[in-house]
Write an enzyme that holds these catalytic residues in place. Structure first.
Site, mmCIF file in Angstrom:
data_model
loop_
_atom_site.group_PDB
_atom_site.id
_atom_site.type_symbol
_atom_site.label_atom_id
_atom_site.label_comp_id
_atom_site.label_asym_id
_atom_site.label_seq_id
_atom_site.Cartn_x
_atom_site.Cartn_y
_atom_site.Cartn_z
ATOM 1 N N THR A 130 0.816 -1.216 0.000
ATOM 2 C CA THR A 130 0.000 0.000 0.000
ATOM 3 C C THR A 130 0.850 1.266 0.000
ATOM 4 O O THR A 130 0.494 2.268 -0.615
ATOM 5 C CB THR A 130 -0.906 -0.005 1.255
ATOM 6 O OG1 THR A 130 -1.693 -1.177 1.211
ATOM 7 C CG2 THR A 130 -1.808 1.204 1.309
ATOM 8 N N THR A 177 2.470 -4.085 4.666
ATOM 9 C CA THR A 177 2.538 -4.270 6.118
ATOM 10 C C THR A 177 2.290 -5.706 6.579
ATOM 11 O O THR A 177 2.713 -6.085 7.667
ATOM 12 C CB THR A 177 1.507 -3.356 6.824
ATOM 13 O OG1 THR A 177 0.221 -3.607 6.258
ATOM 14 C CG2 THR A 177 1.865 -1.893 6.670
HETATM 15 N N1 ASP Z 1 -1.696 -6.683 1.772
HETATM 16 C C1 ASP Z 1 -0.876 -5.521 1.726
HETATM 17 C C2 ASP Z 1 0.567 -5.947 1.807
HETATM 18 O O1 ASP Z 1 1.008 -6.399 2.816
HETATM 19 C C3 ASP Z 1 -1.227 -4.547 2.772
HETATM 20 C C4 ASP Z 1 -0.283 -3.381 2.872
HETATM 21 O O2 ASP Z 1 0.381 -3.020 1.933
HETATM 22 O O3 ASP Z 1 -0.200 -2.794 3.921
HETATM 23 O O4 ASP Z 1 1.269 -5.800 0.854
#
Ligand code: ASP
Length: 454
Positions: free
Chosen positions: A106, A182
């Protein structure tokens, strides 16, 4: 046509094809209750099926259930602008030289306001446009290493990152920022912590819970905080994310002690079993500990030790678990088993026979606890003692995922079982604590600050 319907699946895709619609068409949609007008947007890979998404005039996005649509028609078209305006990232003489290694997630996403397209913002010029404050902190170079959601990260990705960091650290860079999804950021921060021996510069893993197009995004603040830490003297792998619901500071977490604890809150990461290493606010760092490796480029030559054994089973104990699962891993030639046991480090006696077989066949078995906080204490109950007698190794305070990463890394470093056991029980990157730290359980940084406890 399907190329033009990115993210749409099954019924929603069929529906749009039937109505001859493509992305960026301006459409009028009627349901039994409302009429909407807006631009047809692409959908994220993980969006809920059966909906179409449009950007309304007022810039809000709405999802409309296909089954509720009574009429849909195209009333215009919008051209997608995929490029963020590039501005030259200014170089300031004497500023620290930082490299950003983009991996995706993200934090790498930005929405084009006119069209709603999700686009990566990663060249220095784009980042300067999006977060101009970065230029007051450092000279920045960027490289897109991967463009993936972090659930797709594997050991090979960690290995590639570690090799690139080794080269950059030894060629005189001052710090590294790794924007990352994340979800598995804690695995990557742990893996890099183990892999980068004698790290000479800060390596800061950072992400965001909301993409930068959203008013509530944490992307810019996290990047500014990460850049601040990347220019500091903390020559360790750290993870930097927003620290409290008031969202005015970031926390600096040690790479081997950190966990994502909330699916959507921005202050989702916490140091487990300890308090964070420090905080960062308005480009100022305040450390809560002096126990960290300080930057000393002259003395330390960074070495990437990246060999990793992929055949590690990760077994979360639950009341219905039977020996079968463990026999499966043994039969498939797995070399290590990570157990996430209950409480102080237990599993049901009915699976002991399989654990015994694993150990007889020279598989390393490491016990951690599902409770997340605290040390395993396998001398307390007879069940724990029996497991120790069998040769199960106690993972002390390591979280299951950190134990998993360490087991894979250790078995990548040596084929000798006794050496592997020794290495597994050695504190490599701050993953083992000497003792329980009572204030670490459910710490509230605001409170600790107020009470002058940190
Ligand atoms: N599913 C995403 C990832 O871990 C969520 C994010 O980017 O925070 O890449």
């Amino acid at each position: 046509m399907s190329e033009n319907l990115k993210g749409y699946k099954k019924d929603a895709k069929k529906f749009l094809i039937e109505h001859n619609l493509k992305l960026w068409d301006i459409i009028k949609v009627e349901t039994k209750t409302t009429t909407y007008e807006g631009i047809l947007l692409p959908r994220y890979e993980y969006s809920k099926a059966g909906f179409i998404e449009i950007k309304l005039e007022n810039n809000y996005n709405v999802g409309i259930k296909v089954d509720d649509i009574t009429k849909i028609e195209k009333i215009g078209e919008k051209e997608a602008k995929y490029k963020i305006p590039e501005k030259d990232f200014p170089k300031t003489k004497g500023f620290p030289e930082i490299t950003l290694l983009g991996t995706g997630g993200t934090v790498a996403s930005r929405l084009d306001y006119t069209t709603g397209a999700v686009i990566p913002a990663f060249s220095p010029g784009e980042l300067f446009s999006a977060v101009p404050e970065l230029a007051d902190i450092c000279n920045l170079e960027t490289e897109i290493v991967f463009k993936i959601f972090s659930e797709n990260m594997q050991a090979t990705h960690w290995q590639q990152l570690a090799h690139q960091i080794e080269t950059l650290a030894n060629s005189g860079k001052d710090g590294i920022i790794i924007p990352h999804g994340t979800d598995t950021m804690g695995y990557t921060s742990a893996a890099l912590s183990f892999m980068l021996k004698d790290l000479s510069i800060p390596v800061v893993v950072v992400g965001s819970q909301r993409s930068s197009d959203r008013p509530s995004s944490d992307a810019a603040m996290n990047l500014i905080n990460a850049a601040t830490v990347a220019t500091s003297d903390i020559a360790e792998v750290t993870l930097v994310m927003l620290g409290s619901s008031s969202h005015d500071y970031g926390l600096i977490h040690r790479g081997t002690l950190v966990r994502k604890l909330h699916t959507s809150y921005r202050h989702t990461f916490r140091t487990i079993d300890d308090i964070p290493m420090g905080m960062v606010q308005n480009r100022t760092i305040r450390m809560f500990t002096d126990n960290y490796h300080k930057k000393d480029k002259k003395k330390r030559e960074t070495t990437a030790l990246t060999d990793f054994e992929k055949k590690i089973g990760f077994i979360y104990f639950y009341p219905g678990l039977t020996s079968e699962m463990i026999h499966y891993y043994i039969d498939k030639g797995y070399k290590g088993l990570l157990l996430a046991g209950t409480g102080l480090g237990h599993v049901a006696t009915r699976i002991y026979d399989a654990i015994e077989r694993a150990i007889e066949e020279d598989i390393l078995v490491l016990m951690t606890s599902q409770t997340l906080f605290g040390f395993v204490g396998m001398n307390v109950y007879s069940t724990g003692r029996e497991l120790l007698d069998m040769g199960v190794l106690p993972g002390k305070n390591m979280m299951p995922e950190v134990g998993y990463v360490k087991l894979g890394w250790v078995l990548g470093q040596t084929d000798n079982l006794e050496d592997a056991k020794k290495l597994l029980m050695t504190n490599i990157a701050g993953e083992f604590l000497d003792r329980e730290i009572p204030i670490a359980f459910n710490y509230d940084i605001d409170r600790l600050l107020k009470d002058n406890l940190i």
